[in-house]
Scaffold this active site. Structure first.
Site, PDB file in Angstrom:
ATOM      1  N   HIS A  62     -21.188  14.136 -22.283  1.00 29.38           N
ATOM      2  CA  HIS A  62     -21.580  15.169 -21.330  1.00 29.38           C
ATOM      3  C   HIS A  62     -20.988  16.524 -21.692  1.00 29.38           C
ATOM      4  O   HIS A  62     -21.627  17.566 -21.492  1.00 29.38           O
ATOM      5  CB  HIS A  62     -21.140  14.759 -19.924  1.00 29.38           C
ATOM      6  CG  HIS A  62     -21.758  15.561 -18.829  1.00 29.38           C
ATOM      7  ND1 HIS A  62     -23.090  15.464 -18.493  1.00 29.38           N
ATOM      8  CD2 HIS A  62     -21.236  16.492 -17.992  1.00 29.38           C
ATOM      9  CE1 HIS A  62     -23.352  16.292 -17.495  1.00 29.38           C
ATOM     10  NE2 HIS A  62     -22.255  16.931 -17.176  1.00 29.38           N
ATOM     11  N   HIS A  85     -28.361  16.399 -13.153  1.00 29.51           N
ATOM     12  CA  HIS A  85     -27.378  15.744 -12.298  1.00 29.51           C
ATOM     13  C   HIS A  85     -27.918  14.354 -11.967  1.00 29.51           C
ATOM     14  O   HIS A  85     -28.040  13.969 -10.811  1.00 29.51           O
ATOM     15  CB  HIS A  85     -27.094  16.572 -11.041  1.00 29.51           C
ATOM     16  CG  HIS A  85     -25.634  16.871 -10.861  1.00 29.51           C
ATOM     17  ND1 HIS A  85     -25.006  16.879  -9.649  1.00 29.51           N
ATOM     18  CD2 HIS A  85     -24.675  17.144 -11.769  1.00 29.51           C
ATOM     19  CE1 HIS A  85     -23.721  17.170  -9.808  1.00 29.51           C
ATOM     20  NE2 HIS A  85     -23.499  17.337 -11.088  1.00 29.51           N
TER      21      HIS A  85
END
Length: 758
Positions: free
Chosen positions: A54, A101
């Site tokens: 990430h 998200h």
């Protein structure tokens, strides 16, 4: 704070500890080599989040570097600032970005989606840009499932509540349903803002002795290890990681927006960065590495909302609505005064220090007077010492199998079947109006939306310039990706995603400028998944190069898969912006008057591959991507621009999901009109009406301009075009047979998704 011994009160971690934090054994060895010793638990936690996919893009960066990143309008290097930045002329720039998200939204859809909106807007205003509009790209599983409905309702409400309260209009987006997203929904949020070219804030840190501030909300335990959580598969035990989901406060964010823009305006801000993934450690390391300086940080000075937080918890917390700001020394009181005015935390937690003789800058974190972490900033970050991997990839077996599809294996649509197919498509959740979704969003706040009452293929927002009240340029924006196409053929499907985004902008009257992307894929350690990723990046790069739309940055989201459902369809969502120089060139998709002529520009094909008709009506799941030629697509776009600039067409709408019939219906319904068209008997009826072959656009033309229109297309532009029929006062008539009334169509189209969600 003069101790040189690093201590955090925990026993030294082992390889097993590292594994539990997502650190590979070879990475653990590398960390020990970098530090010259075994890291303590705080330091290992730091590396675990900063070296997660990430944050570091360790499994993707080698391919992302192949994307075109340069262009004459680019004002920031791709990925080096909080968001992309392109010059739009007249001393103004547009900052824009898209991010995911996904994992948080899978567990807690309301807060997962809400904080996604908050995070992407912070990326924009930390550049010094005031956000002007938001989009979102949403993917969910089978809409008949109770879980899917719960996820949809939570995500949509989270986006609406946060965006509406924050005061930035949500002006468009896309929603797609397929069973591959049953466990892993995709929530991709896009934001764009405007800034004066000379007033752009940088995400950097330098100047020995300059103070370091944390501003905004207090720090809590929400979101700890959120970056690591986003870098692993969803499993039955993922609910145990709910603390990794952040909690947002849009009203706090609104205050933070105004305070941030005000401090940037002073000229005393050296650097500023949003605290998104990995919180304080991410901001301190990335800013320090970029500025080639270090920092000394006292974690006791960080405002917290929970007592007795460990140092690693403070460092890794992803509590929302926070920024790290480096300020010119001696101007602390000015910055503090601004944040006091807005009633926000503003605490000096450290200062910038010089780099050492053997490093580009180290981070020293203290708590309770003890040094609990000593790490080199450069070795933590993307583009620095973070690992970069060339993963194995292999063509999946299904790819060649999909190519074996023969259209002759599917019966053509008979005349008696046309109404059934039409009703199926107009009521299908992948095609029906998203009214149920967008009515929960405020699209008019700021009164700059130019497409609310003038429907078009892309959203269009007026650029407001207080110094020039009559300023009339507009920013067009869109998010696009048909993931079914990408799954069938990642290289071609990604090219189509870029091309459709550009086509939507062109059909709105805009000149495409640049791209931000959100690359959603399964586990990169699975060779077949990584092959999808590599092919999609190659396809995206080829199309962006052709259209002259460089990639300004974006987001990679791997690990969107589960043991039950496998990986999601590869979904490289394309966010693209364009510039409308002259508001008179704004083009809409709706038919205007009866008796106007309806033309299709582009070439029809006997192709139903990967269409919604084939997939959901005929129940054929395996077929290749639709026929596509990049040169043909590019030529089409140049001709469309000429048609708009010369005022030759009344409406313009691209032919995409659902094919020509859906494009006709979508153009007719806004004004309650109808159409009477004829099919071309050289093609199968289903291919002509419902096939999704690319590079086709529907236009309407005044009868008085037919001659000039056909001459321009034929003699000058040399674009294939077909006269389909005329706009009528009511009813959808195909080959002299009424398929359905406009009222029936509009009721199905407008209300089907809402009824399904109810």
């Amino acid at each position: 704070m003069t101790s040189t011994e690093v201590h955090d009160g925990n026993a030294l971690p082992t390889v097993e500890t590292a594994r539990k934090l997502g650190v590979l054994p070879e990475e653990f060895d590398r960390i020990r080599e970098i530090l010259g010793r075994t890291p303590n638990f705080t330091e290992l936690s730091i590396f675990s989040v900063m070296w997660s996919e990430h944050c570091s893009y360790k499994n993707s960066i080698v391919w992302l570097k192949t994307l075109p990143r340069d262009g004459e309008r680019m004002l920031a290097k791709a990925g080096e600032e909080n968001a992309g930045l392109v010059d739009i002329g007249d001393g103004l720039a547009c900052s824009f970005k898209i991010e995911s998200h996904n994992h948080p939204s899978a567990l807690e859809p309301y807060q997962g989606a809400a904080t996604g909106v908050g995070g992407i807007n912070r990326d924009i205003f930390t550049m010094g840009a005031r956000p002007i509009a938001q989009l979102n790209s949403l993917r969910f599983g089978n809409p008949e499932l109770a879980k899917t409905k719960w996820l949809v309702k939570g995500v949509v409400k989270g986006i609406g509540d946060y965006g509406n309260a924050f005061g930035i209009p949500t002006v468009g987006g896309e929603v797609f349903f397929d069973e591959c997203y049953n466990t892993n929904p995709l929530v991709n949020a896009f934001s764009a803002g405007i800034v004066e070219v000379g007033k752009v804030a940088k995400a950097t840190s330098y100047g020995v002795g300059n103070p370091v501030f944390i501003v905004g909300s207090a720090t809590g335990k929400d979101g700890i290890h959120g970056a690591t959580f986003a870098s692993e598969d969803i499993t039955d035990k993922s609910n145990e990681k709910l603390p990794a989901v952040q909690v947002g406060d849009p009203f706090m964010e609104k205050l933070l927006l105004e305070a941030t823009l005000e401090i940037i305006e002073t000229g005393y801000v050296i650097g500023i960065q949003d605290m998104g993934a990995a919180g304080i450690i991410c901001s301190t390391s990335e800013m320090s590495a970029k500025g080639e300086h270090g920092m000394i940080i006292d974690l006791d000075k960080v405002p917290t909302r929970q007592s007795n937080m460990h140092g690693w918890e403070i460092l890794l917390s992803e509590s929302q609505e926070r920024m790290l700001v480096v300020v010119e020394k001696g101007k602390e009181h000015i910055i503090q005064g601004i944040f006091d005015k807005w009633d926000l935390h503003c605490a000096q937690i450290g200062e910038v220090v010089a780099a050492g003789p053997n490093d580009a800058g180290r981070l020293h974190f203290y708590q309770h007077g003890a040094l609990i972490a000593d790490v080199p900033a450069y070795d933590l970050v993307l583009g620095g010492g973070a690992p970069q991997y060339h993963r194995e990839y292999r063509e999946p077996a299904y790819y060649q199998r999909f190519k074996q599809f023969e259209i002759s294996s599917v019966p053509d649509t008979s005349a008696d079947e046309l109404t059934a197919v039409a009703k199926h498509l107009l009521s299908h959740p992948n095609i029906a109006s998203r009214r149920w979704v967008y009515e929960q969003y405020d699209s008019m706040v700021g009164t700059a939306n130019r497409s609310t009452n003038r429907p078009s293929d892309a959203a269009l927002v007026r650029i407001r310039d207080v110094k020039r009240p009559d300023y009339s340029k507009g920013i067009a924006m869109t998010v696009d990706c048909n993931s079914r196409y990408v799954n069938a053929d990642p290289f071609v499907g990604a090219q189509i995603a870029v091309s459709e985004a550009a086509r939507n902008l062109t059909c709105t009257g805009a000149e495409p400028l640049a791209v931000t992307n959100n690359l959603n894929f399964g586990n990169p350690y699975v060779p077949e998944v990584y092959w999808q990723f590599v092919q999609a990046v190659k396809g995206m790069g080829a199309a962006c190069l052709k259209f002259g739309t460089p990639v300004t940055g974006g987001n990679v989201s791997f690990y969107n898969q589960s043991s039950d459902d496998g990986p999601v369809f590869p979904t490289p969502t394309i966010g693209m912006i364009g510039l409308v120089e002259n508001p008179e060139h704004q083009m809409t998709l709706d038919f205007k008057e009866t008796d106007d002529l309806i033309y299709m520009i582009g070439v029809a094909k006997n192709d139903i591959a990967s269409s919604e008709y084939l997939y959901s009506y005929r129940k054929v799941k395996e077929s290749p991507a639709p026929q596509f030629d990049l040169e043909e697509e590019y030529t089409l776009h140049q001709g469309l621009k000429t048609l708009i600039q010369q005022g030759m067409v009344q409406s313009m709408h691209d032919v995409s999901d659902g094919g020509l019939f859906v494009a006709l219906a979508e153009s007719a319904m806004p004004r309650g009109l109808g159409f009477q068209v004829s099919t071309d008997k050289n093609y199968r009826t289903d291919a002509f009406l419902f096939g999704e072959a690319q590079s086709r656009v529907l236009v309407s033309v005044k009868p008085s301009q037919q001659g000039a229109f056909q001459k321009l297309l034929g003699a000058d532009l040399k674009l294939a075009h077909t006269l389909l029929g005329t706009v009528t006062a009511k009813d959808f008539v195909i080959d002299s047979a009424t398929v359905m009334t406009t009222g029936e169509a509009k009721d199905l189209f407008d209300n089907s998704l809402g009824k399904l969600m109810a």
